[in-house]
Design a protein around this motif. Structure first.
Motif, mmCIF file in Angstrom:
data_model
loop_
_atom_site.group_PDB
_atom_site.id
_atom_site.type_symbol
_atom_site.label_atom_id
_atom_site.label_comp_id
_atom_site.label_asym_id
_atom_site.label_seq_id
_atom_site.Cartn_x
_atom_site.Cartn_y
_atom_site.Cartn_z
ATOM 1 N N MET A 1 0.845 -1.170 0.000
ATOM 2 C CA MET A 1 0.000 0.000 0.000
ATOM 3 C C MET A 1 0.888 1.230 0.000
ATOM 4 S SD MET A 1 -3.557 0.807 1.715
ATOM 5 C CE MET A 1 -4.057 -0.571 0.782
ATOM 6 N N HIS A 2 0.463 2.233 -0.623
ATOM 7 C CA HIS A 2 1.221 3.449 -0.827
ATOM 8 C C HIS A 2 1.682 4.060 0.501
ATOM 9 C CE1 HIS A 2 2.052 7.522 -2.264
ATOM 10 N NE2 HIS A 2 2.183 6.972 -3.446
ATOM 11 N N ASP A 3 2.956 4.488 0.551
ATOM 12 C CA ASP A 3 3.525 5.076 1.776
ATOM 13 C C ASP A 3 2.759 6.312 2.238
ATOM 14 O OD1 ASP A 3 5.501 3.231 2.278
ATOM 15 O OD2 ASP A 3 7.027 4.309 1.152
ATOM 16 N N GLU A 4 2.278 7.106 1.294
ATOM 17 C CA GLU A 4 1.545 8.320 1.670
ATOM 18 C C GLU A 4 0.292 7.968 2.470
ATOM 19 O OE1 GLU A 4 -0.733 11.989 -0.521
ATOM 20 O OE2 GLU A 4 1.028 11.153 -1.508
ATOM 21 N N ALA A 5 -0.393 6.905 2.063
ATOM 22 C CA ALA A 5 -1.587 6.475 2.794
ATOM 23 C C ALA A 5 -1.216 6.050 4.209
ATOM 24 C CB ALA A 5 -2.282 5.337 2.051
ATOM 25 N N ASN A 7 1.411 6.979 5.895
ATOM 26 C CA ASN A 7 1.835 8.164 6.635
ATOM 27 C C ASN A 7 0.622 8.908 7.197
ATOM 28 O OD1 ASN A 7 4.527 7.625 6.078
ATOM 29 N ND2 ASN A 7 4.603 9.005 4.328
ATOM 30 N N THR A 8 -0.433 8.995 6.406
ATOM 31 C CA THR A 8 -1.668 9.629 6.872
ATOM 32 C C THR A 8 -2.289 8.823 8.000
ATOM 33 O OG1 THR A 8 -2.058 10.610 4.696
ATOM 34 C CG2 THR A 8 -3.964 10.418 6.169
ATOM 35 N N VAL A 9 -2.286 7.507 7.868
ATOM 36 C CA VAL A 9 -2.806 6.641 8.937
ATOM 37 C C VAL A 9 -2.022 6.869 10.220
ATOM 38 C CG1 VAL A 9 -3.003 4.231 9.699
ATOM 39 C CG2 VAL A 9 -3.815 4.904 7.424
ATOM 40 N N ASP A 10 -0.708 6.938 10.122
ATOM 41 C CA ASP A 10 0.114 7.190 11.307
ATOM 42 C C ASP A 10 -0.264 8.508 11.973
ATOM 43 O OD1 ASP A 10 1.488 4.796 10.942
ATOM 44 O OD2 ASP A 10 3.188 5.752 9.927
ATOM 45 N N ARG A 11 -0.507 9.527 11.171
ATOM 46 C CA ARG A 11 -0.909 10.827 11.724
ATOM 47 C C ARG A 11 -2.281 10.735 12.387
ATOM 48 N NH1 ARG A 11 -0.787 13.783 6.700
ATOM 49 N NH2 ARG A 11 -2.150 15.266 7.731
ATOM 50 N N MET A 77 -7.126 0.069 8.653
ATOM 51 C CA MET A 77 -5.716 0.478 8.669
ATOM 52 C C MET A 77 -5.371 1.166 9.992
ATOM 53 S SD MET A 77 -5.327 1.878 4.749
ATOM 54 C CE MET A 77 -3.576 2.284 4.840
ATOM 55 N N VAL A 78 -6.265 2.030 10.457
ATOM 56 C CA VAL A 78 -6.039 2.716 11.730
ATOM 57 C C VAL A 78 -6.002 1.703 12.873
ATOM 58 C CG1 VAL A 78 -7.097 4.291 13.412
ATOM 59 C CG2 VAL A 78 -6.898 4.979 11.010
ATOM 60 N N ALA A 79 -6.935 0.759 12.862
ATOM 61 C CA ALA A 79 -6.948 -0.262 13.915
ATOM 62 C C ALA A 79 -5.665 -1.081 13.891
ATOM 63 C CB ALA A 79 -8.173 -1.173 13.756
ATOM 64 N N LEU A 80 -5.231 -1.489 12.700
ATOM 65 C CA LEU A 80 -3.998 -2.273 12.583
ATOM 66 C C LEU A 80 -2.796 -1.471 13.084
ATOM 67 C CD1 LEU A 80 -2.688 -4.927 11.652
ATOM 68 C CD2 LEU A 80 -2.490 -3.909 9.360
ATOM 69 N N ALA A 81 -2.720 -0.200 12.681
ATOM 70 C CA ALA A 81 -1.605 0.646 13.113
ATOM 71 C C ALA A 81 -1.663 0.928 14.615
ATOM 72 C CB ALA A 81 -1.604 1.957 12.328
ATOM 73 N N THR A 82 -2.837 0.816 15.198
ATOM 74 C CA THR A 82 -2.986 1.010 16.640
ATOM 75 C C THR A 82 -2.458 -0.188 17.414
ATOM 76 O OG1 THR A 82 -4.887 2.485 16.381
ATOM 77 C CG2 THR A 82 -4.676 1.351 18.496
ATOM 78 N N ILE A 83 -2.643 -1.383 16.862
ATOM 79 C CA ILE A 83 -2.249 -2.578 17.624
ATOM 80 C C ILE A 83 -0.840 -3.068 17.320
ATOM 81 C CG2 ILE A 83 -4.638 -3.292 17.934
ATOM 82 C CD1 ILE A 83 -4.119 -5.527 15.898
ATOM 83 N N THR A 84 -0.217 -2.555 16.247
ATOM 84 C CA THR A 84 1.164 -2.950 15.950
ATOM 85 C C THR A 84 1.918 -1.810 15.283
ATOM 86 O OG1 THR A 84 2.628 -4.497 14.794
ATOM 87 C CG2 THR A 84 0.510 -4.042 13.752
#
Length: 103
Positions: A1-5, A7-11, A77-84
């Motif tokens: 998946m695109h890094d920009e996406a 990066n937005t999820v991380d923010r 994506m947000v949930a995944l980035a939240t748990i790992t």
């Protein structure tokens, strides 16, 4: 998946963490549960696009369905980035696994 996406999820995760009124372990659970809420909105939009609810008629368009599907993906994506912290790698690995067994 695109890094920009991602990066937005991380923010978004950082923002949600900063604004969350609940302890981190509860926030994690709520973000996973939010996927189900968003999936329900997809179902509602599909019913609305077909006009299958006689009380509501044609209350949604297929563009609404597309937008709701995007919300499901983003919420996942947000949930995944939240748990790992390795969400990008976990997703890429899973995508490769599914493609390998299916394609």
């Amino acid at each position: 998946m695109h890094d920009e996406a991602w990066n937005t999820v991380d923010r978004l995760v950082e923002w949600l963490d900063a604004e969350s009124p609940v302890p981190p372990e509860v926030a994690r659970l709520l973000r996973v549960l939010k996927i189900t809420e968003e999936a329900g909105e997809v179902a509602e939009a599909v019913h609305g696009a077909f006009g299958s609810n006689p009380r509501k008629g044609g209350s949604h368009t297929w563009e609404d369905v597309q937008n709701e599907l995007c919300d499901v993906i983003l919420t996942g994506m947000v949930a995944l980035a939240t748990i790992t912290p390795d969400a990008r790698e976990v997703f890429a690995g899973r995508l490769e696994h599914v493609a390998g067994r299916s394609l």
